[in-house]
Scaffold this motif. Structure first.
Motif, PDB file in Angstrom:
ATOM      1  N   LEU A 344       2.325  -9.570  -9.266  1.00 64.71           N
ATOM      2  CA  LEU A 344       2.710  -8.504  -8.330  1.00 64.71           C
ATOM      3  C   LEU A 344       3.039  -9.122  -6.979  1.00 64.71           C
ATOM      4  N   THR A 345       4.164  -8.744  -6.410  1.00 60.67           N
ATOM      5  CA  THR A 345       4.526  -9.151  -5.049  1.00 60.67           C
ATOM      6  C   THR A 345       4.672  -7.895  -4.200  1.00 60.67           C
ATOM      7  N   LEU A 346       3.912  -7.848  -3.111  1.00 59.51           N
ATOM      8  CA  LEU A 346       3.934  -6.686  -2.225  1.00 59.51           C
ATOM      9  C   LEU A 346       3.973  -7.190  -0.791  1.00 59.51           C
ATOM     10  N   ILE A 347       5.044  -6.848  -0.070  1.00 57.17           N
ATOM     11  CA  ILE A 347       5.214  -7.295   1.311  1.00 57.17           C
ATOM     12  C   ILE A 347       5.446  -6.071   2.191  1.00 57.17           C
ATOM     13  N   LEU A 348       4.538  -5.847   3.133  1.00 60.84           N
ATOM     14  CA  LEU A 348       4.681  -4.768   4.112  1.00 60.84           C
ATOM     15  C   LEU A 348       4.863  -5.413   5.471  1.00 60.84           C
ATOM     16  N   PRO A 349       6.057  -5.331   6.055  1.00 64.17           N
ATOM     17  CA  PRO A 349       6.335  -6.042   7.309  1.00 64.17           C
ATOM     18  C   PRO A 349       5.593  -5.449   8.484  1.00 64.17           C
ATOM     19  N   GLY A 350       5.508  -6.253   9.557  1.00 61.02           N
ATOM     20  CA  GLY A 350       4.879  -5.794  10.781  1.00 61.02           C
ATOM     21  C   GLY A 350       5.892  -5.711  11.905  1.00 61.02           C
ATOM     22  N   GLY A 351       5.405  -5.664  13.133  1.00 63.73           N
ATOM     23  CA  GLY A 351       6.284  -5.615  14.283  1.00 63.73           C
ATOM     24  C   GLY A 351       7.044  -4.309  14.382  1.00 63.73           C
ATOM     25  N   ALA A 352       8.317  -4.412  14.881  1.00 65.92           N
ATOM     26  CA  ALA A 352       9.134  -3.220  15.084  1.00 65.92           C
ATOM     27  C   ALA A 352       9.487  -2.535  13.777  1.00 65.92           C
ATOM     28  N   TYR A 505       6.085  -3.991 -15.839  1.00 65.27           N
ATOM     29  CA  TYR A 505       5.024  -4.166 -14.843  1.00 65.27           C
ATOM     30  C   TYR A 505       5.522  -4.840 -13.558  1.00 65.27           C
ATOM     31  N   GLU A 506       6.838  -4.979 -13.410  1.00 66.73           N
ATOM     32  CA  GLU A 506       7.385  -5.581 -12.198  1.00 66.73           C
ATOM     33  C   GLU A 506       7.487  -4.524 -11.105  1.00 66.73           C
ATOM     34  N   LEU A 507       7.061  -4.888  -9.890  1.00 65.32           N
ATOM     35  CA  LEU A 507       7.134  -3.967  -8.756  1.00 65.32           C
ATOM     36  C   LEU A 507       8.360  -4.308  -7.922  1.00 65.32           C
ATOM     37  N   ARG A 508       9.251  -3.292  -7.765  1.00 67.17           N
ATOM     38  CA  ARG A 508      10.455  -3.480  -6.965  1.00 67.17           C
ATOM     39  C   ARG A 508      10.293  -2.709  -5.661  1.00 67.17           C
ATOM     40  N   LEU A 509      10.430  -3.428  -4.551  1.00 65.51           N
ATOM     41  CA  LEU A 509      10.253  -2.815  -3.242  1.00 65.51           C
ATOM     42  C   LEU A 509      11.578  -2.281  -2.710  1.00 65.51           C
ATOM     43  N   GLY A 510      11.510  -1.157  -2.005  1.00 61.89           N
ATOM     44  CA  GLY A 510      12.689  -0.624  -1.343  1.00 61.89           C
ATOM     45  C   GLY A 510      13.438   0.436  -2.117  1.00 61.89           C
ATOM     46  N   VAL A 511      13.066   0.683  -3.385  1.00 59.56           N
ATOM     47  CA  VAL A 511      13.759   1.700  -4.189  1.00 59.56           C
ATOM     48  C   VAL A 511      12.722   2.588  -4.876  1.00 59.56           C
ATOM     49  N   PRO A 512      13.031   3.865  -5.035  1.00 57.54           N
ATOM     50  CA  PRO A 512      12.119   4.743  -5.790  1.00 57.54           C
ATOM     51  C   PRO A 512      12.290   4.517  -7.279  1.00 57.54           C
ATOM     52  N   GLY A 513      11.271   4.872  -8.032  1.00 58.79           N
ATOM     53  CA  GLY A 513      11.321   4.702  -9.476  1.00 58.79           C
ATOM     54  C   GLY A 513      11.663   5.995 -10.186  1.00 58.79           C
ATOM     55  N   ALA A 514      12.269   5.842 -11.354  1.00 56.06           N
ATOM     56  CA  ALA A 514      12.588   7.016 -12.173  1.00 56.06           C
ATOM     57  C   ALA A 514      11.498   7.200 -13.209  1.00 56.06           C
ATOM     58  N   SER A 515      11.036   8.449 -13.350  1.00 51.05           N
ATOM     59  CA  SER A 515      10.000   8.710 -14.357  1.00 51.05           C
ATOM     60  C   SER A 515      10.558   8.552 -15.765  1.00 51.05           C
TER      61      SER A 515
END
Length: 828
Positions: A344-352, A505-515
């Protein structure tokens, strides 16, 4: 014994995140009950200093294990109860209890010695462990060890030499036993002639030595009857002449017990005097065992040390980043089943561009809940000072980790699943703050979809307003739209392969998932008419959203596939480049070996000719001392020439290899950082030295001749190649000598032992040794020849006083050898 955990978290979802199961897995890797208990009591903390100290100790244990771990934690126990008893005035612990404490003291002393003076190769691995055991370094358990060691046998009895008085009593007891046996054997011999005795055995009744006598003859034997056999045919009589001997034996036995009690009391007092150190040692060894268990777990799962809280940059506190993380319990279970885990890769940025909230969507069984549990468990592990299973991790320090995961239905409290979820979410919303991590699974489910969606969006907005770090899983489209609308929220999707009907089981950041519920139902074989009817029930907007998400994930899959292809092509290019470079190195090495063989042949031919010439000159002179000196000087110069030539050859080869590198790969002398082995100039002393190792950012250890010293980095200047003395130009005492680059004072010992040699053999051996020590740069050497009759000492000292490389010959102090050794100072 439990770990001291400052600033524990107010809540960290023990059950939902399987923290107890993880602690049990960690504790199973320990070797002692102390380490096992320490890990079972481990909890996360918000104290960054405590977290860093735990990380440092764990890292050291990992290095120790990699280096061979010369310490065994098995059998370590908690001595608290025994130490409490020992501190009671006049108490005598049992011998086996004292032996158990002795073993503990030996283990504590062994750990102190390991930390205080680590074996070669382990110095760097024990920096913070030395700090952790600082109190032990000042403690001295040797008096306790001397008071107990060797005095208690494995069966719990005291050894004869436990004290001089006990040894005396035991010897007296042995003599008394022999006297009694002699007396009884004499009595048996007198009674055997008339058949009065039942047999010829000596036995014991009530601590008294007796002989068996037929009951009908008991009045014939003068003495005291001490009982009879079960049949009544035999009585056991203590003869009159043996009574006093047995009385003396009883007295000696009483004395022995009194002396044993006195010794045990003295040993117990010694234990009480050292009880603080023994108790502290148990704490330290228990924690060290716990860390070695964690270290073995970390090696097994390839864990890394996370950056927790404020790190190297100012934004670390506002960044949540885990790369290729794995849930440790899930990975172990899948490994047992022969499967691998998807990281699993999860990146939540900081700053502005800070995003503190993630809405995770996607199909059932796609890994949404695993994402929550992995994130929460890794956060708890990091704040417990543990390494985490990931490629890298940077995490904030949380003051609480809240979770609402799974079916929260409560029959005892008469709550439905929805009611329990609402109750739990309300409690979390009342206690969570900006430094909290909130994990919510299937928010808004288990009720009317429209009302659940409205409620879910409202809850998500509340946690966003609070500034919490929050991960929320959902199937609701309204939450996906909410995530796309707010800047501080990030959409994420778990993968599902609709072709194989299995999750990725791959997590894709930035896009919503389809049920993908209808698509999955169709592929599973549900009646097409039912599926078509279901599609017709969807509103136009819902259908458009579903199609858009399907197309988006198809494009992402194609892009990922193309990226993987490009990465494989890049790796192939790198492999080809490495293959060509390796072939070039092999060819160069072959040419170097050919040149080395030719050089060796030339040197051997030259040596042979020079040896013949020297032999002819020596044979023609009648002065044997002069001939010997000529031969010795020729051998020295010949060895110097060989080292000089070999050193110049190796330097030339190294220069050629450096020149063969691409220009971009060769940093200039001015650009290159200092490295171990560099030739440097010490500015304050104006002496050339060589870097041996770096102490820290400010200090460096250098070798200058036979000396090692620590100097500031600011006092060190790297010598350019043209400034470095070559083997052929290095001078000592005004005479040019050879000093091959590969030879150092450490190659030649500073001491030689010739005890047992004949005088001429010893002289020849010492002569060769002096030449080697002189060429290696030693200032002084020590020759051990023994005392004996003094012939070998006088012969060697007379020889050394006339040696050209020797400036003085002295006798060392008595405690360093006295007449049995000689200190020789060499010219520089």
């Amino acid at each position: 014994m439990q770990p001291s955990i400052p600033s524990a978290l107010s809540e960290f979802a023990i059950s939902a995140l399987q923290w107890e199961q993880l602690r049990e897995r960690l504790a199973a890797r320990t070797m002692s009950p102390l380490g096992h208990q320490w890990l079972l009591a481990l909890a996360p903390s918000s104290d960054s200093e405590w977290i860093y100290s735990q990380q440092a100790r764990n890292a050291e244990l990992r290095r120790l294990i990699s280096a061979g771990m010369p310490f065994n934690f098995r059998g370590i126990f908690d001595p608290t109860d025994l130490l409490d008893q020992a501190r009671i005035e006049g108490t005598a612990l049992e011998a086996l209890e004292l032996r158990k404490l002795l073993v503990h003291a030996e283990r504590v002393e062994a750990w102190r010695a390991l930390v205080a003076e680590p074996p070669a190769g382990l110095e760097e691995a024990l920096t913070a462990t030395r700090a952790a055991a600082f109190a032990l370094l000042e403690a001295d358990l040797q008096p306790l060890l001397r008071a107990i060691q060797g005095k208690i046998e494995p069966d719990g009895s005291l050894a004869d030499d436990a004290s001089p008085e006990l040894a005396r009593i035991r010897r007296a007891l042995e003599r008394q036993h022999r006297a009694i046996e002699h007396s009884l054997h004499a009595a048996l011999a007198r009674l055997a002639s008339d058949g009065s005795t039942q047999d010829s055995l000596i036995t014991v009744r009530g601590d008294r030595f007796v002989i068996p006598v037929k009951s009908e003859y008991k009045r014939k034997v003068g003495g005291v009857v001490h009982g009879s056999s079960s049949s009544g045919q035999t009585v056991f009589v203590e003869p009159m002449e043996t009574i006093e001997l047995n009385n003396e034996l009883s007295r000696l036995l009483d004395e022995e017990q009194e002396e044993i009690h006195r010794i045990l009391v003295a040993m117990t007092r010694a234990v009480a005097a050292h009880s603080p150190t023994l108790a502290l040692g148990a704490l330290i060894l228990g924690e060290a065992d716990a860390h070695q268990g964690v270290a073995r777990f970390a090696e097994d799962l390839n864990c890394v040390k996370p950056i927790v809280g404020q790190g190297a940059d100012e934004d670390t506190l506002s960044v949540f980043e885990v790369l290729e993380a794995r849930h440790p319990l899930l990975e172990l279970r899948l490994r047992d089943q022969g499967h691998s885990i998807t990281p699993l890769t999860l990146i939540l940025p900081g700053g502005a561009e800070a995003k503190h909230q993630v809405i995770v969507s996607g199909p059932n069984t796609g890994g949404k809940t695993v994402t929550l549990k992995t994130t929460g468990l890794l956060a708890i592990m990091a704040q417990s000072g543990l390494p985490v299973p990931a490629r890298s991790a940077r995490l904030p320090i949380f003051d609480a980790v809240f979770a609402d995961i799974g079916d929260a239905q409560s029959i005892e409290n008469n709550l439905s699943t929805f009611s329990s979820h609402v109750t739990n979410v309300d409690r979390i919303a009342r206690h969570a703050g900006p430094a909290s991590l909130v994990l919510l699974d299937e928010l808004g489910s288990a009720t009317d979809p429209e009302e659940g969606a409205a409620l879910a969006v409202a809850v998500a907005e509340r946690f966003l307003e609070l500034g919490c770090w929050s991960l929320i899983t959902t199937h609701l489209t309204s939450l996906k739209v909410y995530a796309a609308k707010y800047d501080g929220v990030l959409n994420a999707a778990v993968g599902f392969d609709e072709t194989t009907l299995s999750p990725t089981y791959e997590l894709r950041l930035g896009v919503p998932g389809a049920s993908s519920g209808l698509n999955i139902a169709a592929r599973l074989g549900l009646d097409p008419s039912i599926v078509d009817n279901a599609r017709s029930q969807l509103t136009t907007q819902t259908a458009d959203i579903a199609r858009f998400l399907d197309d988006l994930h198809a494009q992402l899959t194609a892009a990922n596939s193309e990226r993987a292809t490009l990465a494989e092509q890049q790796r192939e290019l790198e492999r080809e480049r490495e293959r060509l470079a390796k072939e070039g190195r092999i060819e160069q090495q072959q040419r170097t070996r050919d040149l080395e063989r030719k050089l060796e042949a030339m040197l051997k031919d030259f040596e042979s000719r020079l040896t013949d010439m020297v032999k002819v000159i020596a044979d023609k002179t009648s002065d044997k001392a002069l001939a010997k000196r000529i031969t010795r000087d020729a051998a020295v110069r010949l060895a110097g020439l060989r080292r000089e030539t070999t050193g110049e050859f190796k330097t030339a080869v190294a220069d050629a290899q450096e020149a063969a590198k691409p220009a971009a790969a060769r940093p200039t002398e001015a650009e290159r950082e200092l490295a171990v082995g560099d030739a440097v100039m010490l500015q304050t002393m104006q002496r050339e030295a060589r870097i041996d190792r770096f102490i820290d950012d400010k200090m460096v250890e250098v070798v200058m001749g036979s000396m090692k010293m620590r100097v500031p980095r600011t006092d060190v200047r790297r010598l350019q190649r043209h400034e470095i003395e070559t083997p052929s130009t290095k001078r000592r005492g005004g005479v040019t000598v050879s000093s091959a680059a590969h030879e150092s004072p450490s190659d030649v010992s500073s001491e030689i032992n010739v005890i047992g040699r004949k005088a001429d053999e010893a002289e020849s051996e010492v002569e060769r040794y002096i030449e080697q020590a002189y060429l290696a740069g030693h200032r002084s050497v020590r020759i051990v020849h023994g005392v004996g009759m003094g012939i070998l000492r006088r012969t060697l000292r007379d020889f050394l006083r006339n040696h050209p490389h020797v400036t003085s010959v002295t006798e060392p102090p008595y405690n360093e050898g006295g007449q049995g050794a000689t200190i020789v100072e060499l010219r520089q």
